[in-house]
Write an enzyme that holds these catalytic residues in place. Structure first.
Site, PDB file in Angstrom:
ATOM      1  N   ASP A   1       6.339   0.562   4.664  1.00 16.51           N
ATOM      2  CA  ASP A   1       5.572  -0.073   3.593  1.00 16.51           C
ATOM      3  C   ASP A   1       5.901   0.463   2.204  1.00 16.51           C
ATOM      4  OD1 ASP A   1       4.481   2.435   3.902  1.00 16.51           O
ATOM      5  OD2 ASP A   1       2.397   1.781   3.907  1.00 16.51           O
TER       6      ASP A   1
ATOM      7  N   ASP B   1       5.486   3.159   8.874  1.00 19.52           N
ATOM      8  CA  ASP B   1       4.826   1.920   8.441  1.00 19.52           C
ATOM      9  C   ASP B   1       5.768   0.935   7.760  1.00 19.52           C
ATOM     10  OD1 ASP B   1       2.507   3.142   9.354  1.00 19.52           O
ATOM     11  OD2 ASP B   1       1.973   3.905   7.372  1.00 19.52           O
TER      12      ASP B   1
ATOM     13  N   THR C   1       8.543   6.843   6.582  1.00 17.74           N
ATOM     14  CA  THR C   1       7.239   6.502   7.157  1.00 17.74           C
ATOM     15  C   THR C   1       7.447   5.430   8.206  1.00 17.74           C
ATOM     16  OG1 THR C   1       5.110   5.416   6.739  1.00 17.74           O
ATOM     17  CG2 THR C   1       6.867   4.943   5.185  1.00 17.74           C
TER      18      THR C   1
ATOM     19  N   ARG D   1      -1.848  17.333   4.270  1.00 19.64           N
ATOM     20  CA  ARG D   1      -2.512  16.658   3.154  1.00 19.64           C
ATOM     21  C   ARG D   1      -2.986  17.754   2.199  1.00 19.64           C
ATOM     22  NH1 ARG D   1      -0.868  11.481   4.377  1.00 19.64           N
ATOM     23  NH2 ARG D   1      -1.287  11.040   6.575  1.00 19.64           N
TER      24      ARG D   1
ATOM     25  N   ASP E   1       4.652   6.266   0.195  1.00 21.72           N
ATOM     26  CA  ASP E   1       4.275   5.969  -1.189  1.00 21.72           C
ATOM     27  C   ASP E   1       3.320   6.997  -1.774  1.00 21.72           C
ATOM     28  OD1 ASP E   1       2.152   5.198   0.371  1.00 21.72           O
ATOM     29  OD2 ASP E   1       1.892   3.236  -0.559  1.00 21.72           O
TER      30      ASP E   1
ATOM     31  N   GLY F   1       2.397  11.516   6.551  1.00 28.40           N
ATOM     32  CA  GLY F   1       2.572  11.392   8.000  1.00 28.40           C
ATOM     33  C   GLY F   1       4.013  11.647   8.403  1.00 28.40           C
TER      34      GLY F   1
ATOM     35  N   ARG G   1      -0.903   1.049   8.974  1.00 29.42           N
ATOM     36  CA  ARG G   1      -1.807   1.137   7.826  1.00 29.42           C
ATOM     37  C   ARG G   1      -2.106  -0.273   7.325  1.00 29.42           C
ATOM     38  NH1 ARG G   1      -0.627   5.153   2.787  1.00 29.42           N
ATOM     39  NH2 ARG G   1       1.005   3.599   2.546  1.00 29.42           N
TER      40      ARG G   1
END
Length: 319
Positions: free
Chosen positions: A129, A127, A125, A72, A103, A11, A171
């Site tokens: 994360d 996120d 990202t 992707r 990740d 993303g 996410r």
């Protein structure tokens, strides 16, 4: 190394362009040619690359998204295609790769290092994360975007005396919900890392009504539950009518904040230094506002953890 590659994967996140710029200019400063690999790992496999000079990364530090595009690539899961990509890189004289992403992108980089190709990871990202770093590129911009949206929604909530449920991205991590909810003064924040108590949420809403509070803001992370489900539960449980806003991909866009631009510049530059030092299978990150590097394999054994002290503080301040 005299020639390296850089790609963005997964993303998009505000600040990716700033990281690309840092890689190119840091590389050029040390006399290294930097090739941009377009469309992530798909471009890596297909050899979609272009030499990036100083001018090609001029005027992009303030732009969201990624100049190199992203995609992707299911084919990359197969070793034969990874070997194909490595062969194309070596034919072009590219000796190492900087992977800017989350990740999942890191896992791809790990597989390349297993095949003998030098890779360094740069965390990007919204996120936030990625284990091993306090902040990822794009996170600060995303939470500022969310806070601005919450502020706007609050105006409408006040005017119509409604309870609004705002679903944010992230996410399986609750960082966006946690940080934006605290910053915007939300009455309730729901994240996947902590169990929620529906009775407690209802009680908080009712308590607000008893002191003549005309509206409430609830922030729910997508990894916890959909906003629509929470709305149904509140209606069934206590007859509470709500309005739903799902912010969606607006959170990924926009000009990166100063923090994200500086973070991207520092991490991108350090990634180049690691390749020039002959390092591989490393990731750069920030701890206590200092740049450092660690083993990429750590993402396989370490889980990202939300700052639960912020969650506790949010509940305490929403009494």
């Amino acid at each position: 190394m005299k020639r390296i590659g850089v790609l963005t994967s997964g993303g998009d996140a505000p600040g990716m362009n700033a990281a690309i710029r840092a890689v190119v200019r840091k590389g050029n400063y040390h006399g290294v040619e930097v090739y941009g690999i377009y469309h992530g790992y798909e471009g890596f496999i297909q050899g979609k690359m272009k030499l990036l000079d100083l001018g090609s990364v001029g005027g992009i530090i303030q732009r969201g998204g990624t100049k190199l595009f992203s995609s992707r690539c299911p084919q990359f899961m197969e070793e034969a295609y990874r070997l194909q990509g490595i062969q194309k890189m070596r034919e072009a004289g590219i000796e190492g790769l900087i992977v800017i992403g989350g990740d999942g992108s890191y896992r791809g980089a790990i597989e390349l290092t297993k095949l003998g190709f030098h890779c360094i990871g740069v965390p990007a990202t919204i996120d936030n994360d990625v284990p091993g770093t306090d902040f990822t590129i794009g996170f600060d911009t995303a939470i500022n975007t969310v806070v601005n949206a919450i502020d706007n929604i609050r105006d409408t909530a006040t005017s119509h005396e409604n309870t609004f449920i705002i679903e944010v991205m992230g996410r399986n991590a609750g960082d966006i919900a946690l940080w934006s909810g605290l910053a915007a003064g939300a009455e309730t924040v729901i994240i996947p890392e902590e169990p929620y108590d529906l009775d407690e949420i209802v009680e908080r809403l009712k308590r607000g009504e008893s002191r003549k509070k005309k509206y409430s803001i609830i922030i729910v992370a997508e990894g916890a539950m959909p906003a629509s489900k929470l709305a149904e539960m509140l209606k069934e449980k206590a007859g509470i009518e709500t309005r739903i806003t799902v912010l969606g991909h607006i959170q990924r866009g926009g000009s990166p904040t100063a923090f994200d631009r500086v973070l991207a510049s520092r991490l991108g530059a350090r990634a180049v230094e690691l390749l020039l030092e002959g390092k591989t299978r490393r990731a750069v990150g920030i701890k206590n506002y200092q740049v450092y590097d660690y083993d990429l394999m750590d993402i396989m054994t370490t889980k990202h953890k939300a700052d639960i002290s912020l969650y506790t503080l949010s509940k305490e301040l929403s009494i």
